[in-house]
Scaffold this motif. Structure first.
Motif, PDB file in Angstrom:
ATOM      1  N   MET A  93       7.151  22.471  -1.640  1.00 14.24           N
ATOM      2  CA  MET A  93       7.341  21.804  -0.357  1.00 14.24           C
ATOM      3  C   MET A  93       7.550  20.086  -0.602  1.00 14.24           C
ATOM      4  O   MET A  93       8.570  19.506   0.062  1.00 14.24           O
ATOM      5  N   ASN A  94       6.603  19.706  -1.109  1.00 12.14           N
ATOM      6  CA  ASN A  94       6.773  17.941  -1.252  1.00 12.14           C
ATOM      7  C   ASN A  94       7.873  17.840  -2.487  1.00 12.14           C
ATOM      8  O   ASN A  94       8.560  16.600  -1.860  1.00 12.14           O
ATOM      9  N   SER A  95       8.235  18.531  -3.221  1.00 12.89           N
ATOM     10  CA  SER A  95       9.240  18.294  -3.989  1.00 12.89           C
ATOM     11  C   SER A  95      10.724  18.444  -3.654  1.00 12.89           C
ATOM     12  O   SER A  95      11.636  17.717  -3.489  1.00 12.89           O
ATOM     13  N   LEU A 162      -0.237  18.070   1.594  1.00  8.28           N
ATOM     14  CA  LEU A 162       1.269  18.540   2.017  1.00  8.28           C
ATOM     15  C   LEU A 162       1.636  17.060   2.682  1.00  8.28           C
ATOM     16  O   LEU A 162       0.757  16.490   3.476  1.00  8.28           O
ATOM     17  N   ASP A 163       2.904  16.528   2.490  1.00  7.76           N
ATOM     18  CA  ASP A 163       3.277  15.548   2.998  1.00  7.76           C
ATOM     19  C   ASP A 163       3.110  15.532   4.531  1.00  7.76           C
ATOM     20  O   ASP A 163       3.749  16.597   5.031  1.00  7.76           O
ATOM     21  N   PHE A 164       2.925  14.508   5.174  1.00  5.90           N
ATOM     22  CA  PHE A 164       2.993  14.438   6.657  1.00  5.90           C
ATOM     23  C   PHE A 164       4.369  14.841   7.323  1.00  5.90           C
ATOM     24  O   PHE A 164       4.216  15.048   8.363  1.00  5.90           O
ATOM     25  N   ALA A 165       5.302  14.239   6.383  1.00  6.06           N
ATOM     26  CA  ALA A 165       6.549  14.853   7.199  1.00  6.06           C
ATOM     27  C   ALA A 165       7.119  16.003   7.242  1.00  6.06           C
ATOM     28  O   ALA A 165       7.708  16.461   8.187  1.00  6.06           O
ATOM     29  N   ILE A 166       6.351  16.977   6.696  1.00  6.88           N
ATOM     30  CA  ILE A 166       6.465  18.467   6.586  1.00  6.88           C
ATOM     31  C   ILE A 166       5.423  19.039   7.574  1.00  6.88           C
ATOM     32  O   ILE A 166       5.788  20.091   8.255  1.00  6.88           O
ATOM     33  N   ARG A 167       4.276  18.401   7.694  1.00  2.00           N
ATOM     34  CA  ARG A 167       3.258  18.776   8.530  1.00  2.00           C
ATOM     35  C   ARG A 167       3.628  19.180  10.118  1.00  2.00           C
ATOM     36  O   ARG A 167       3.482  20.340  10.595  1.00  2.00           O
ATOM     37  N   GLY A 168       4.388  18.345  10.403  1.00  4.25           N
ATOM     38  CA  GLY A 168       4.907  18.378  11.950  1.00  4.25           C
ATOM     39  C   GLY A 168       5.837  19.617  12.065  1.00  4.25           C
ATOM     40  O   GLY A 168       5.595  20.478  13.207  1.00  4.25           O
ATOM     41  N   THR A 169       6.611  20.163  11.328  1.00  3.26           N
ATOM     42  CA  THR A 169       7.600  21.357  11.166  1.00  3.26           C
ATOM     43  C   THR A 169       6.573  22.629  11.186  1.00  3.26           C
ATOM     44  O   THR A 169       6.737  23.611  11.643  1.00  3.26           O
ATOM     45  N   TYR A 170       5.668  22.473  10.234  1.00  4.25           N
ATOM     46  CA  TYR A 170       4.885  23.521   9.501  1.00  4.25           C
ATOM     47  C   TYR A 170       3.687  23.977  10.509  1.00  4.25           C
ATOM     48  O   TYR A 170       3.109  25.141  10.499  1.00  4.25           O
ATOM     49  N   ARG A 171       3.212  22.998  11.037  1.00  4.03           N
ATOM     50  CA  ARG A 171       1.865  23.219  11.949  1.00  4.03           C
ATOM     51  C   ARG A 171       2.093  24.130  12.947  1.00  4.03           C
ATOM     52  O   ARG A 171       0.689  24.797  12.946  1.00  4.03           O
TER      53      ARG A 171
END
Length: 339
Positions: A93-95, A162-171
Motif C-alpha cells: 500500500m505504501n508503494s 502505514l503511511d498516514f495518507a492511507i490511514r484516513g481511508t483505511y481507518r
C-alpha cells in the motif's frame, strides 16, 4: 389364543449433561455474571462493543482452524502468517500510494494482496502436509518460524508503518460501524455463518468429519482425502487474511510481535467450543462461543487486580489442558439405553 402385545418400554436415558454442546455456553454465561459482579461497567455498551471487536480477529481465524482440526490437522503458523501478511500489505500500500494516491484503490490493492498471500500460505501448508507426507505439526511449526523471520527481515528488525495518507481511508475498516455494530464484528458474523453452512450443510463438511474420524476408511469411501485436507488449510489461510485486513487499520503497523500467540488463542477457541483435538468432530457454533470466552477472560482480567493481566496466556493454556482433559473423560458421552 392370541397373546396380548405389551407396549415397548421407553429407554431410560436418565439425566445427562452434554458438556460438548452446553458447556461453552454455560461457561460464557458464568463469565459474564462474574464480570458484572466484579465491575458493573463490564456490561456497558462501550465495553461490550470493544469485547466483540477484539473477539472478531481470533474468532475469524478460529473458524478456519475448526476445519483444519476437524479433518485431523493442526496449524501453528496462523499468528506468524498474520504478521507477514500485515507487513507485506503495508509495504504494497505504501508503494501504491505514489501511483494511486491514498484513496480506496490503494486500500483495495492491499486487501487483494492479503487474500492472495493468505490463500498461498494456506496452500503451501496443505500441500506440504498432504503431498509432502510431512506431519502437520512439523510443517506449520516450520512455516511459523519462516513467516515470523520474514516480517522481521522486511521491517529490518523494527516496525513497518502505514503511511498516514492511507490511514484516513483505511481507518473505518476497524473503527467504523454499520447499524451500530463495528465492521470487524460484521466480518466475524459473515465468516461464522459461511463456516457453519459449509461444515453442517455441505458434503465438504461431512468429508472433513469422516477424514478426521478415520482417514483410511475415508479413502476407501472414495473421498479425495488429500484434496479435502489441503482445502482446509486454504480456508485457514483465507480466514487469516480476512482477520489481517480488519486488524491492520487498528494500529497501522506490523512488526515481529504482531500476531504473537494468535495460534494459541485460535486453537483454544476451537477446543473450548467442543471440537475434538484429534479430529472427527467439529462445531463452528462452539468455536464462536470459545472465541468470546477467551476475550471475556482477558477483559475480566483488565477489570480486576485479583490476577495479573500478564497471566492471560497462562489462563489460556490452562483452559486448553482442561478442555482436552474433559474430552478424554466420560463427560459428554451419551449413556446407552437400558434394555
Amino acid at each position: 389364543m392370541t397373546e396380548l402385545s405389551t407396549p415397548a418400554s421407553k429407554p431410560n436415558r436418565g439425566f445427562f449433561l452434554d458438556l460438548k454442546a452446553a458447556g461453552p455456553f454455560v461457561a460464557l454465561t458464568i463469565l459474564v455474571i462474574i464480570g458484572y459482579l466484579l465491575n458493573p461497567a463490564f456490561l456497558s455498551e462501550g465495553n461490550l462493543t470493544n469485547l466483540l471487536t477484539r473477539s472478531a480477529f481470533i474468532g475469524v481465524i478460529a473458524v478456519g482452524a475448526t476445519f483444519v482440526i476437524t479433518a485431523g490437522g493442526i496449524d501453528l503458523s496462523v499468528g506468524s502468517m498474520a504478521a507477514v501478511i500485515s507487513g507485506v500489505m503495508i509495504i504494497v500500500m505504501n508503494s501504491a500510494l505514489e501511483t494511486f494516491g491514498g484513496g480506496l484503490t490503494t486500500v483495495l490493492i492491499g486487501c487483494g494482496c492479503s487474500i492472495i498471500l493468505g490463500l498461498g500460505a494456506g496452500l503451501i501448508n496443505g500441500l506440504l502436509t498432504t503431498k509432502g507426507k510431512i506431519e502437520a505439526f512439523i510443517v506449520t511449526l516450520g512455516t511459523m518460524g519462516i513467516f515470523r523471520s520474514l516480517v522481521t527481515y522486511f521491517a529490518d528488525g523494527g516496525t513497518l508503518s502505514l503511511d498516514f495518507a492511507i490511514r484516513g481511508t483505511y481507518r473505518p475498516v476497524y473503527y467504523g460501524s454499520v447499524f451500530g455494530l463495528p465492521v470487524p464484528v460484521w466480518v466475524f458474523i459473515f465468516v461464522a455463518i459461511c463456516g457453519w453452512l459449509l461444515m453442517n450443510r455441505t458434503a465438504f463438511g461431512r468429508y472433513c468429519t469422516a477424514i478426521g474420524s478415520n482417514e483410511s476408511v475415508a479413502k476407501y469411501s472414495a473421498i479425495k482425502v488429500e484434496r479435502i485436507k489441503t482445502l482446509t488449510y486454504v480456508i485457514q489461510g483465507f480466514c487469516v487474511s480476512l482477520a489481517t485486513i480488519v486488524y491492520v487499520p487498528r494500529l497501522g503497523s506490523a512488526s515481529a510481535s504482531t500476531g504473537v500467540l494468535w495460534e494459541l488463542e485460535a486453537i483454544a477457541a476451537v477446543i473450548i467450543g467442543g471440537t475434538v483435538l484429534k479430529g472427527g468432530y467439529g462445531r463452528i457454533g462452539g468455536t464462536i462461543i470459545g472465541a468470546l470466552i477467551l476475550t471475556t477472560i482477558g477483559n475480566i482480567l483488565n477489570f480486576t487486580d485479583l490476577i495479573s493481566n500478564y497471566l492471560n496466556g497462562t489462563m489460556q493454556g490452562l483452559i486448553i489442558i482442561v478442555a482436552v482433559w474433559l474430552q478424554r473423560g466420560e463427560w459428554g458421552r451419551r449413556k446407552p439405553p437400558t434394555p
